[in-house]
Design an enzyme around this catalytic site. Structure first.
Site, mmCIF file in Angstrom:
data_model
loop_
_atom_site.group_PDB
_atom_site.id
_atom_site.type_symbol
_atom_site.label_atom_id
_atom_site.label_comp_id
_atom_site.label_asym_id
_atom_site.label_seq_id
_atom_site.Cartn_x
_atom_site.Cartn_y
_atom_site.Cartn_z
ATOM 1 N N CYS A 189 44.171 48.916 56.927
ATOM 2 C CA CYS A 189 42.962 48.383 55.727
ATOM 3 C C CYS A 189 41.812 48.308 56.679
ATOM 4 C CB CYS A 189 43.705 47.097 55.165
ATOM 5 S SG CYS A 189 42.255 46.536 54.112
ATOM 6 N N ASN B 44 48.435 34.482 27.898
ATOM 7 C CA ASN B 44 49.311 34.721 26.635
ATOM 8 C C ASN B 44 48.864 36.060 25.898
ATOM 9 O OD1 ASN B 44 51.126 32.648 27.025
ATOM 10 N ND2 ASN B 44 49.539 31.197 26.184
ATOM 11 N N GLU C 192 44.256 42.374 33.561
ATOM 12 C CA GLU C 192 45.477 42.200 33.504
ATOM 13 C C GLU C 192 46.014 42.972 34.531
ATOM 14 O OE1 GLU C 192 46.871 41.656 29.062
ATOM 15 O OE2 GLU C 192 45.935 43.436 29.323
#
Lengths: 790, 492
Positions: free
Chosen positions: B130, B388, B463
């Protein structure tokens, strides 16, 4: 198992017998539970589920409940409980979320009775109702508690904690309808079994998960809880708000807690990690466990008192795959090993000391301090017969007061401030320090400094050589260099001293030796008791300060008793004696006056004995060399430093160490040096001599010391507007979002060095302010203050 | 203003060790502009992430008060606002805990000296090649007074750190192989030995940077402007891309043209979400009715564990590390290996016997006070974080999905939850998602934009970042569990 013993307790007809014993299980245990007849114990774990009979001498495996070819996860038990009313009934909580009940009365090999698969996550705990035969309660990782009626196929009611996972559920022993549950987020809830909609009461008991709880068997309001925060707390639930009545701090997270039967204030705990022991605490004495069982080699996972009315048998299961029965009388009691003593300094140097009475009684018999300056005041604590630790709690407190003035350490402060430690040639440093010491009336120390100069500085070296020479040639000349300055320098010092009887100076050195060592000891005692080492130091410093000189003079009065030639090996014992020999000046003076000495001078004039005494010191070569290298003295100097340090004058030790630097450092081990440095720095800081202490830190060569300056270099500041500490950055306040320190000259934020006037508190960049004040004497902020920059 | 100085400082620092940071490809580019006298670096990237369009990411200045505080804190602590922060700010609640933990690990009281901490960070990040994290920490390392010689490779570092190399390797790729002998070897190495507290600090740092490397690749974090590959000296007209973008392993050049979800019709993607939600609903309902037998449950875990190793992207070609960071690890061939592929039998790790909450936490907090608490909070926030929502749907209980992801990652490491039905994983996570998870967690350096785009096509970028947070925390916990269990075994 050497401390096994047999105990029989009568409990209303039935008698429990047994000894401390253990048996090996095949697998780690997760939980244990005892049958109500106190004769059987069930052990459950990931791959074990067995019933053992507790016999007098051993555990006997009675039944293996893990049957079937394929091990099912339903048998991987997180918890097990034996019904306290029905000895055929058991319940287990499985890691996969199933609650299983077992009926030992079943005729088949498989005793499994019912299976409740209502929980979605691991069930952490199951609990039978203490009096009701068919009521079972479970608490699970999914945050729900369920109450089962064993006559039905599914749960009667579900209680939602509305918080995280349930770690423990316990029916109250006294209140029929109440149960307590503990949660992973630190809460404890109290429920009424008839009202599943919401809990009766909720409070936060611990910081982090509460792993366990236990109702007091007698006191209906008391609930003990144990958590990951390493605490056991006892709550009084009878009041309106749950009140913490006791708190015990343990050393590891608390996995189980169980009240000890018949002992109102005792409870047993075991931990989840790191610590393998089981402790029994008296909650009123939260710092030392009342008893400790150390049998297990891995964490203890389950504990149970064998009989609800017998306080002496404890059973435990552990990850190390053993099942143990512990006898309370075999437990180790940390209290017995502890020596309860307390010592504290008062604001004005008074010293209070508390110890067990018996200890003090013997001590005082042994040490006859006819305290002239000591005023011990004895307090005796009035004992409350109701208190539990009568035998232990009786203690004596003595307070030692300090006589006004005697504890003054002004010499220390003065010395610390005035000593020069670096920056000049060694000779000058020594002279300067000697002068400082002399002015403060510490002639011995002054003497030592002068001595050091002579040893280590080349002109001094020359004079030392000449002195040596003169001694070597025989002291018949009567005027060695050392002698002369001794007489001069020591005279005032001696006048104020009250140590050796002058008349004794004439006697042979043996007796003097004895006397002087006697004074040494008394001095030590004085110092110990008074906390002021001025006089002691004075005396001892004197003794020590002459050491070098003594050594030089030693041949003179050593030779009369000595055989002519000595073996070099014996040099060491003799050298050791040197330290204890009486102070040189006495001898010098006395001997110079006494005819005895002059008589012996004739002997001393011969070269041979002198030679032999030099060989005593294993430096016979030095005789032929007219110059003694400074290295030759280093061992002595080191001894001297150690001596000073031991006498409490660590200041001298460290100062000499710094001044001499490389010359002696290598001869003293690193750790000792470090120890001296830390003690000295500590002392300096106690006297607020920050600059000196910093200088010492800086001059020290020991790594551990010099890094002291590197630690805690952060200085936190408060915001100038809201007065709150500015935690994250030094120049902008989190709270009022204002830049705290603006430069009065350039009106920018100062992020580096900020200098401000103490008069008007305006300031700014160091450079800017300097520049400004060169041209103007008024404050740049325009407040009219006449600032000054120095 | 401070940012600029920091960047410049760091840049000069990076130039002072050109052999370390020097990018051969970029070096050519620099040369071209040398005659102009002044070389002005231009940002190369297209925002903080190569995977997420810049416009999706919050612009500095457009943040609300909470985010602003976070930015300010991050800036004050690090002297920069790095791209990781800019991407993580999708989830400010998590970011706060993350920054707090990282700050504590790197800058606050702890058993290890500061330059050791950064060096361990470099070691850990280098295991996954990385370069982003390596570059950042090389600068920090030099900043806190680290010896530049160490950067020439692990063999130039003190023996003590070299000893840690083995643990780093095993922890990064096969944590289940850690035994108490590893721990013993580190703690009883005469004058090079570690103390328990130091070791726990080092282990926490290693796991933190292993998983942060996963995040960096998983979200396609762009190099910082002051680091190599983050800037170019070419005038914008020459080329938009520096060649080292490609060698960074993320194939960004050829994929930049691929429009996210471009080759799939919107309705297809829409149905994907619908199908997933339907499955969740079914699972919720049928759970009570049909109960799988114990044997089946056990075998489901084994199946999932076994299958997880065959889940690899088809374009599994070996990307050879072109970076100089390879110097930091001596054994490139030692990568992620699956359980039984090479005939290894690894006993399953039962979470019920050793879990973070009960055991790991206590051990860490005992040896490295306060860190246990910080990490615990971070795990909690990551595990419980939910808005939610699912793509365009609101008020969805996503706990089942989050648990499936978490447990799938632990399953790949052989960690089993007794109370979980591993059949759910198969129902909820489709193949492309599994490929992504597997790659990010096990071989993050092989993540491509195609993988990122091909899973959960209809979901929002925030998300997907959320998924990444779950991935890195689950991975960190898995590694920590193995390491801490070994330490516990050593101690008992």
């Amino acid at each position: 198992m050497e401390k096994m013993s047999r105990v029989t307790t009568a409990l209303g007809g039935s008698a429990l017998t047994g000894r401390t014993m253990h048996c090996h299980l095949d697998a780690p245990a997760n939980a244990i539970s005892v049958c109500r007849d106190a004769a059987q114990v069930v052990v459950a774990g990931r791959s074990i589920f067995k019933i053992y009979a507790i016999e007098d001498e051993q555990f006997v495996e009675k039944l293996n409940l893990r049957v079937g070819r394929k091990p099912s996860l339903n048998l991987s038990c997180a918890d097990v409980v034996w019904h306290q009313m029905d000895e055929n009934l058991l319940a287990t909580a499985a890691t996969n979320g199933v609650v299983v009940t077992w009926n030992l009365g079943r005729p088949s090999r498989n005793k499994q009775d019912q299976l409740f698969t209502e929980h979605k996550r691991t069930v952490n705990k199951v609990c039978f109702h203490p009096t009701e035969a068919h009521v079972l309660l479970s608490g699970s990782q999914d945050g729900f508690m369920k109450c089962f009626d064993l006559r039905r196929k599914d749960s009667v009611s579900t209680f939602s904690g509305q918080s995280e996972s349930v770690r423990d559920v316990q029916f109250s022993i006294r209140d029929y309808f109440t149960f307590a549950s503990t949660f992973e987020n630190g809460n404890v809830q109290l429920w009424d079994i008839r009202r599943p909609d919401r809990c009766e009461r909720m409070f936060t008991a611990h910081n982090g998960p509460v792993f366990c709880c236990d109702w007091h068997p007698e006191d209906r309001g008391w609930l003990a809880t144990g958590g990951r925060d390493k605490m056991v707390k006892v709550w009084d639930m009878t009041t309106h708000r749950a009140k913490e009545v006791h708190c015990v701090q343990t050393i590891a997270s608390v996995a189980r807690v169980k009240w000890r039967p018949e002992c109102r204030h005792h409870l047993a705990t075991c931990s989840m990690m790191v610590d393998h022991n089981i402790y029994v605490w008296d909650v009123r004495r939260p710092f030392v466990p009342a008893a400790m069982f150390e049998e297990h080699r891995d964490v203890t996972t389950g504990i149970a008192w064998r009989h609800p009315h017998d306080p002496s048998f404890l059973l435990s299961g552990s990850k190390d795959s053993t099942l143990c029965q512990h006898l309370f009388r075999d437990a180790s009691q940390p209290v017995e090993r502890a020596n309860p003593e307390g010592l504290c300094y008062g604001l004005f140097g008074d010293l209070a000391f508390a110890a067990k009475e018996s200890l003090v009684a013997t001590e005082s018999g042994r040490k006859p301090y006819a305290g002239d300056r000591r005023h011990p005041i004895f307090f005796k604590r009035k004992l409350d017969p109701a208190e539990p630790f009568v035998g232990l709690a009786s203690s004596a407190l003595s307070v030692f007061e300090i006589e006004p003035g005697s504890g003054s350490m002004s010499w220390f402060v003065d010395t610390a401030e005035r000593y020069a430690l670096a920056g000049r040639p060694l000779a000058e440093l020594c002279d300067h320090n000697a002068k400082v010491a002399r002015e403060l009336g510490r002639n011995q120390v002054a003497q030592t400094w002068t001595m050091l100069r002579i040893i280590y500085c080349s002109p001094g070296l020359a004079s030392a050589t000449s002195l040596n020479h003169s001694v070597g040639k025989g002291s018949s000349c009567g005027l060695p260099l050392m002698n002369s300055f001794n007489l001069k320098d020591m005279a005032p010092g001696l006048g104020s001293e009250t140590r050796l009887d002058r008349s004794k100076g004439d006697t042979r050195s043996d007796t003097v030796l004895l006397d002087s060592s006697a004074t040494l000891i008394t001095n030590e005692d004085n110092e110990e008791t008074e906390g002021s080492d001025v006089p002691a130091d004075y005396l001892l410093g004197d003794v020590e300060g002459e050491e070098d000189e003594l050594y030089l003079l030693d041949p003179e009065h050593a030779h009369p008793e000595d055989p002519e030639y000595m073996l070099p090996q014996e040099a060491f014992p003799l050298r050791h004696e040197i330290v204890d020999t009486p102070p040189g000046p006495d001898h010098l003076q006395d001997k110079a006056d006494s005819p005895h000495v002059s008589g012996s001078e004739a002997d001393a004039a011969s070269l041979a004995p002198v030679d032999s005494s030099f060989s005593l010191l294993s430096v016979s070569h030095a005789l032929h060399d007219t110059r003694l290298p400074p290295d030759f003295f280093s061992a002595l100097v080191c001894d001297m430093l150690r001596f000073y340090a031991e006498q409490g004058d660590v200041q001298m030790a460290v100062s000499v160490l710094i001044v001499l630097g490389e010359r002696v450092r290598k001869d003293i081990d690193e750790q000792t040096q470090e120890h001296w440095y830390t003690s000295y720095i500590d002392l300096l800081q106690r006297f607020c001599l920050w600059n000196v202490s910093n200088q010492v830190v800086k001059l020290s060569t020991s790594r551990a010391i010099s890094c002291l300056n590197q630690a805690s270099t952060t200085l936190h500041v408060n915001c100038s507007h809201c007065k709150r500490p500015m935690s994250s950055r030094g120049w902008v306040c989190d709270r009022c979002h204002r830049c705290a320190s603006m430069c009065a000259v350039c009106h920018h934020v100062v992020k580096g060095l900020f200098v401000w006037c103490q008069g008007c508190s305006h300031g700014g960049h160091l450079q800017h302010i300097m520049k400004w004040l060169e041209g103007s004497s008024h404050c740049p902020a325009g407040c009219g203050h006449l600032c000054e920059y120095s | 203003m401070r940012l600029a100085t920091t960047a410049n400082e760091a840049y000069t620092a990076s130039l002072s060790v050109p052999e370390l940071l020097g990018c051969k490809q970029c070096g050519g580019g620099r040369g071209q502009d040398e005659e102009l006298g002044i070389r002005i670096p231009r940002p190369l990237g297209h925002g903080p992430s190569r995977f997420i369009p810049e416009k999706e990411i919050l612009q500095v200045g457009g943040e609300d008060a909470q985010m602003h505080t976070l930015f300010a804190d991050s800036f004050a602590a690090l002297g920069r606002l790095d791209n990781i922060t800019l991407v993580m700010v999708f989830h400010p609640q998590y970011l706060e805990s993350f920054l707090k933990t990282q700050h504590y690990l790197l800058q606050m009281d702890g058993p290890l000296p500061l330059h050791y901490r950064h060096y361990i960070g470099i070691m850990a990040a280098a295991r996954h090649q990385c370069s982003y994290l390596v570059n950042l920490h090389v600068n920090d390392f030099l900043h806190v007074g680290g010896d530049p010689k160490w950067l020439n490779g692990l063999e130039n570092a003190p023996q003590k750190l070299q000893n840690l190399g083995e643990l780093n390797k095993v922890l990064a790729h096969r944590p289940w192989l850690i035994t108490k002998e590893h721990i013993e070897g580190l703690l009883k190495a005469e004058e090079h030995s570690w103390s328990l507290a130091e070791l726990v600090h080092a282990v926490v740092l290693l796991t933190h940077y292993h998983s942060l490397a996963s995040f960096t690749f998983g979200c396609g974090i762009s190099p910082e402007i002051h680091c190599d590959g983050g800037h170019t000296f070419r005038p914008p007209s020459v080329s938009n891309y520096c060649i080292c973008d490609i060698t960074n392993g993320n194939h960004s050049v050829d994929e930049m043209q691929v429009n996210p979800a471009g080759n799939v019709s919107v309705s297809d993607a829409f149905f994907e979400v619908e199908a997933l939600m339907e499955k969740m609903r079914q699972l919720q309902e049928c759970r009570d009715e049909e109960e799988a037998s114990q044997e089946e449950m056990a075998s489901r875990f084994e199946i999932e564990k076994r299958e997880s190793m065959f889940v690899f992207s088809s374009d599994d070609e070996e990307v050879t590390p072109a970076r100089d960071v390879s110097r930091h690890f001596e054994d490139t061939s030692y990568g992620y290996k699956d359980f039984s592929r090479h005939g290894m039998h690894v006993p399953t790790f039962r979470v019920q016997d050793y879990c973070w909450e009960d055991h790991g936490y206590s051990l860490v907090n005992r040896l490295y006070p306060d860190v246990g608490q910080l990490i615990d909070e971070k795990f909690h926030i990551a595990y419980n974080l939910t808005y939610n929502t699912m793509a365009m749907h609101k008020d969805v209980d996503t706990s089942m999905l989050r648990r499936a992801i978490w447990n799938y990652i632990h399953c790949m490491f052989g960690i089993r939850y007794d109370d979980y039905d591993y059949g759910e994983i198969n129902q909820l996570l489709d193949r492309s998602f599994k490929v992504y998870i597997k790659t990010v967690v096990c071989t993050p350096e092989k993540v491509t934009k195609r993988m990122y785009d091909s899973f959960w096509r209809q979901f929002k970028h925030s998300e997907k970042v959320h998924v990444n947070l779950l991935l890195i925390e689950a991975r960190m916990q898995a590694e920590l569990l193995y390491a801490l269990r070994a330490i516990t075994r050593y101690m008992t």
